[in-house]
Design a protein around this motif. Sequence first.
Motif, PDB file in Angstrom:
ATOM      1  N   ALA A 297     -12.354  -7.813   6.464  1.00  0.00           N
ATOM      2  CA  ALA A 297     -11.590  -7.859   7.551  1.00  0.00           C
ATOM      3  C   ALA A 297      -9.882  -7.155   6.816  1.00  0.00           C
ATOM      4  O   ALA A 297      -8.795  -7.262   7.622  1.00  0.00           O
ATOM      5  N   ILE A 298     -10.338  -6.923   6.057  1.00  0.00           N
ATOM      6  CA  ILE A 298      -8.934  -6.132   6.029  1.00  0.00           C
ATOM      7  C   ILE A 298      -8.571  -4.715   6.957  1.00  0.00           C
ATOM      8  O   ILE A 298      -9.306  -3.805   6.675  1.00  0.00           O
ATOM      9  N   GLY A 299      -7.283  -4.966   6.877  1.00  0.00           N
ATOM     10  CA  GLY A 299      -7.027  -4.032   8.496  1.00  0.00           C
ATOM     11  C   GLY A 299      -7.278  -3.856   9.397  1.00  0.00           C
ATOM     12  O   GLY A 299      -7.219  -3.055  10.193  1.00  0.00           O
TER      13      GLY A 299
ATOM     14  N   ILE B 163      -1.876 -10.601   1.775  1.00  0.00           N
ATOM     15  CA  ILE B 163      -1.130  -9.899   2.681  1.00  0.00           C
ATOM     16  C   ILE B 163      -1.123  -8.561   2.927  1.00  0.00           C
ATOM     17  O   ILE B 163      -0.086  -7.641   2.022  1.00  0.00           O
TER      18      ILE B 163
ATOM     19  N   LYS C 297       0.836  -0.892   0.045  1.00  0.00           N
ATOM     20  CA  LYS C 297      -0.204   0.041  -0.272  1.00  0.00           C
ATOM     21  C   LYS C 297       0.851   1.169   0.079  1.00  0.00           C
ATOM     22  O   LYS C 297       2.178   1.144  -0.341  1.00  0.00           O
TER      23      LYS C 297
ATOM     24  N   GLY D  56      -6.940 -10.459   4.115  1.00  0.00           N
ATOM     25  CA  GLY D  56      -8.103  -9.478   4.918  1.00  0.00           C
ATOM     26  C   GLY D  56      -6.961 -10.351   6.386  1.00  0.00           C
ATOM     27  O   GLY D  56      -7.699 -10.755   7.108  1.00  0.00           O
TER      28      GLY D  56
ATOM     29  N   GLU E  11     -11.304 -10.502  -0.818  1.00  0.00           N
ATOM     30  CA  GLU E  11     -10.082  -9.706   0.727  1.00  0.00           C
ATOM     31  C   GLU E  11     -11.996  -9.125   1.009  1.00  0.00           C
ATOM     32  O   GLU E  11     -12.587  -8.295   0.294  1.00  0.00           O
TER      33      GLU E  11
END
Length: 251
Positions: free
Chosen positions: A172-174, A234, A11, A213, A168
Amino acid sequence: MRKNIVAGNWKMNKTLTEGVELAKKLTTILTENKPNCDVVIGTPYIHLSEVAKTVDTSVIGVSAQNCADKVSGAYTGEISAAMVKSTGANYVILGHSERRAYYGETDAILKEKVNLALNNDLTPIFCIGEVLEEREAGKHFEVVTTQITDGLFHLSAEEFSKVVLAYEPVWAIGTGKTASPEQAQEIHAYIRKTVNDKYGSEVADNTSILYGGSCKPSNAKELFSNPDVDGGLIGGAALKSEDFHGIITAF
Ligand code: PGA
């Protein structure tokens, strides 16, 4: 058979120096401990060229996190698929939920990006997944079907077989909230069936479907042990070589 893949998505993290340092560390670790899966790192655009020179791209694939939906021209600030390819990168993450949510990327735009990625010999890692309200309303199957259909099902079977999918769930992401292994397997199997219905069993069986996630060393093994989970995309845990390697060793 399909490939198992652990792909990192850095990211908007790490300066160029920090990114190259991480790539070097991973190269050392993976040269000493040969991975049992393919490994990819998705870096910011400006890191791609240096990182591609730092790693052996046959051991660690290098990925952009996006590309433009246009070939070239007057699109200030955009980066084309051909430019990504020219850095030595071999993958591109497309349709990440952050791109969809914050930058208005629609399935129609993503369709163009997928075409351009494939035309430039980049492997798209195509992200799909529902937000929390959709999961709670039981609409997650419908959501991923639309995303795959509108973003990818215009491709020929030959073209589609070059695509990697990443499921994803946005919730659940981050967030530290991981999908349970059962939830992951259930929807991954559904996604594979959707591919099967469109392209047949040979293509479906050969499609790698990654989970993303809040995947970390402590839960990767359980998630990846599911028959339809072929690895992970990831985020946070890809920023530290030990954590990322901990996930790679789940295979
Ligand atoms: P996370 O991000 O691992 O930090 O949850 C995953 C992703 O967005 O690809």
